[in-house]
Design a protein around this motif. Structure first.
Motif, PDB file in Angstrom:
ATOM      1  N   GLY A  14       8.327 -11.613 -19.693  1.00  0.00           N
ATOM      2  CA  GLY A  14       8.557 -10.196 -20.002  1.00  0.00           C
ATOM      3  C   GLY A  14       7.811  -9.212 -19.117  1.00  0.00           C
ATOM      4  N   ALA A  15       7.000  -9.695 -18.176  1.00  0.00           N
ATOM      5  CA  ALA A  15       6.316  -8.754 -17.273  1.00  0.00           C
ATOM      6  C   ALA A  15       7.364  -7.970 -16.489  1.00  0.00           C
ATOM      7  CB  ALA A  15       5.391  -9.505 -16.325  1.00  0.00           C
ATOM      8  N   ALA A  16       7.179  -6.667 -16.363  1.00  0.00           N
ATOM      9  CA  ALA A  16       8.183  -5.822 -15.704  1.00  0.00           C
ATOM     10  C   ALA A  16       7.539  -4.946 -14.646  1.00  0.00           C
ATOM     11  CB  ALA A  16       8.889  -4.950 -16.743  1.00  0.00           C
ATOM     12  N   SER A  17       8.242  -4.804 -13.541  1.00  0.00           N
ATOM     13  CA  SER A  17       7.794  -3.866 -12.515  1.00  0.00           C
ATOM     14  C   SER A  17       8.108  -2.454 -12.997  1.00  0.00           C
ATOM     15  CB  SER A  17       8.524  -4.138 -11.190  1.00  0.00           C
ATOM     16  OG  SER A  17       9.873  -3.691 -11.277  1.00  0.00           O
ATOM     17  N   PRO A  18       7.471  -1.450 -12.400  1.00  0.00           N
ATOM     18  CA  PRO A  18       7.944  -0.085 -12.643  1.00  0.00           C
ATOM     19  C   PRO A  18       9.274   0.108 -11.917  1.00  0.00           C
ATOM     20  CG  PRO A  18       6.197  -0.094 -10.989  1.00  0.00           C
ATOM     21  CD  PRO A  18       6.331  -1.506 -11.485  1.00  0.00           C
ATOM     22  N   TRP A  19       9.968   1.226 -12.168  1.00  0.00           N
ATOM     23  CA  TRP A  19      11.162   1.551 -11.382  1.00  0.00           C
ATOM     24  C   TRP A  19      10.708   1.856  -9.963  1.00  0.00           C
ATOM     25  CZ3 TRP A  19      15.882   0.474 -12.857  1.00  0.00           C
ATOM     26  CH2 TRP A  19      16.153   0.344 -14.220  1.00  0.00           C
ATOM     27  N   LEU A  20      11.330   1.189  -8.992  1.00  0.00           N
ATOM     28  CA  LEU A  20      10.938   1.308  -7.588  1.00  0.00           C
ATOM     29  C   LEU A  20      12.136   1.760  -6.771  1.00  0.00           C
ATOM     30  CD1 LEU A  20       8.972  -2.051  -7.595  1.00  0.00           C
ATOM     31  CD2 LEU A  20       7.959   0.251  -7.498  1.00  0.00           C
ATOM     32  N   THR A  21      11.873   2.342  -5.598  1.00  0.00           N
ATOM     33  CA  THR A  21      12.961   2.962  -4.843  1.00  0.00           C
ATOM     34  C   THR A  21      13.669   2.027  -3.871  1.00  0.00           C
ATOM     35  OG1 THR A  21      11.346   3.821  -3.286  1.00  0.00           O
ATOM     36  CG2 THR A  21      12.055   5.311  -5.032  1.00  0.00           C
ATOM     37  N   THR A  22      13.037   0.922  -3.496  1.00  0.00           N
ATOM     38  CA  THR A  22      13.709   0.021  -2.555  1.00  0.00           C
ATOM     39  C   THR A  22      13.698  -1.414  -3.079  1.00  0.00           C
ATOM     40  OG1 THR A  22      11.748  -0.595  -1.279  1.00  0.00           O
ATOM     41  CG2 THR A  22      12.899   1.427  -0.603  1.00  0.00           C
ATOM     42  N   GLY A  23      14.671  -2.185  -2.619  1.00  0.00           N
ATOM     43  CA  GLY A  23      14.731  -3.594  -2.972  1.00  0.00           C
ATOM     44  C   GLY A  23      13.516  -4.352  -2.451  1.00  0.00           C
ATOM     45  N   GLU A  24      13.000  -3.917  -1.306  1.00  0.00           N
ATOM     46  CA  GLU A  24      11.831  -4.569  -0.733  1.00  0.00           C
ATOM     47  C   GLU A  24      10.604  -4.425  -1.640  1.00  0.00           C
ATOM     48  OE1 GLU A  24       9.231  -4.095   3.335  1.00  0.00           O
ATOM     49  OE2 GLU A  24      11.405  -3.834   3.453  1.00  0.00           O
ATOM     50  N   GLN A  25      10.468  -3.246  -2.258  1.00  0.00           N
ATOM     51  CA  GLN A  25       9.344  -3.046  -3.190  1.00  0.00           C
ATOM     52  C   GLN A  25       9.464  -3.970  -4.393  1.00  0.00           C
ATOM     53  OE1 GLN A  25      10.060   1.200  -3.669  1.00  0.00           O
ATOM     54  NE2 GLN A  25       8.090   1.660  -2.712  1.00  0.00           N
ATOM     55  N   VAL A  26      10.703  -4.165  -4.870  1.00  0.00           N
ATOM     56  CA  VAL A  26      10.912  -5.070  -6.010  1.00  0.00           C
ATOM     57  C   VAL A  26      10.569  -6.501  -5.600  1.00  0.00           C
ATOM     58  CG1 VAL A  26      12.629  -6.024  -7.600  1.00  0.00           C
ATOM     59  CG2 VAL A  26      12.621  -3.573  -7.097  1.00  0.00           C
ATOM     60  N   THR A  27      11.015  -6.891  -4.396  1.00  0.00           N
ATOM     61  CA  THR A  27      10.712  -8.234  -3.904  1.00  0.00           C
ATOM     62  C   THR A  27       9.204  -8.430  -3.783  1.00  0.00           C
ATOM     63  OG1 THR A  27      12.820  -8.326  -2.747  1.00  0.00           O
ATOM     64  CG2 THR A  27      11.124  -9.879  -2.019  1.00  0.00           C
ATOM     65  N   ASP A  28       8.510  -7.415  -3.267  1.00  0.00           N
ATOM     66  CA  ASP A  28       7.047  -7.519  -3.166  1.00  0.00           C
ATOM     67  C   ASP A  28       6.414  -7.703  -4.543  1.00  0.00           C
ATOM     68  OD1 ASP A  28       7.026  -7.332  -0.447  1.00  0.00           O
ATOM     69  OD2 ASP A  28       6.455  -5.207  -0.383  1.00  0.00           O
ATOM     70  N   TRP A  29       6.911  -6.945  -5.531  1.00  0.00           N
ATOM     71  CA  TRP A  29       6.356  -7.068  -6.884  1.00  0.00           C
ATOM     72  C   TRP A  29       6.562  -8.495  -7.406  1.00  0.00           C
ATOM     73  CZ3 TRP A  29       8.046  -8.501 -11.647  1.00  0.00           C
ATOM     74  CH2 TRP A  29       7.171  -8.258 -12.705  1.00  0.00           C
ATOM     75  N   MET A  30       7.771  -9.042  -7.179  1.00  0.00           N
ATOM     76  CA  MET A  30       8.052 -10.403  -7.651  1.00  0.00           C
ATOM     77  C   MET A  30       7.170 -11.420  -6.922  1.00  0.00           C
ATOM     78  SD  MET A  30      12.188 -10.427  -8.329  1.00  0.00           S
ATOM     79  CE  MET A  30      12.634 -10.099  -6.637  1.00  0.00           C
ATOM     80  N   ARG A  31       6.973 -11.226  -5.595  1.00  0.00           N
ATOM     81  CA  ARG A  31       6.095 -12.126  -4.828  1.00  0.00           C
ATOM     82  C   ARG A  31       4.688 -12.162  -5.431  1.00  0.00           C
ATOM     83  NH1 ARG A  31       8.134  -9.859   0.262  1.00  0.00           N
ATOM     84  NH2 ARG A  31       9.675 -11.342   0.982  1.00  0.00           N
ATOM     85  N   HIS A  32       4.160 -10.972  -5.716  1.00  0.00           N
ATOM     86  CA  HIS A  32       2.813 -10.906  -6.289  1.00  0.00           C
ATOM     87  C   HIS A  32       2.771 -11.576  -7.656  1.00  0.00           C
ATOM     88  CE1 HIS A  32       2.146  -7.580  -3.301  1.00  0.00           C
ATOM     89  NE2 HIS A  32       1.039  -8.297  -3.166  1.00  0.00           N
TER      90      HIS A  32
END
Ligand SMILES: [Zn+2]
Length: 101
Positions: A43-61
């Protein structure tokens, strides 16, 4: 009671705004699995981000920190319902009361 624009042929106009988020849906064993509880998602969720790359970075971390591998990604955008002839001058989000096409 709302105003009905049923017979007006509005166009759906995309706005520039589009953002994305990811939620970790990796199944975790329930705290009391031996008692018969079902596993639940992280259930951990990223904040709303503006680029797909930012989402990928969040998932990597998140994967680096937890070892979790499965995510659900969501993209959202905004649209404007544009009446025939365009949006009346001075309007941004709401048509004036009594507006007719
Ligand atoms: Zn997770």
């Amino acid at each position: 009671m709302g105003t009905s624009y049923r017979f007006v042929d509005f166009l759906v106009r995309r706005c520039e705004t589009e953002d994305r988020k990811a939620v970790c849906v990796t199944s975790l064993p329930g705290a009391c699995a031996s008692a018969g509880f079902l596993p639940s998602d992280c259930g951990a969720a990223s904040p709303w981000l503006t680029t797909g790359e930012q989402v990928t970075d969040w998932m990597r971390h998140h994967t680096r920190d937890t070892g979790h591998l499965r995510f659900e990604r969501t993209t959202r955008d905004q649209v404007l319902m544009e009446p025939p002839g365009g949006i009346p001058e001075g309007c941004t989000d709401t048509l004036p009361k009594g507006w007719t096409p």
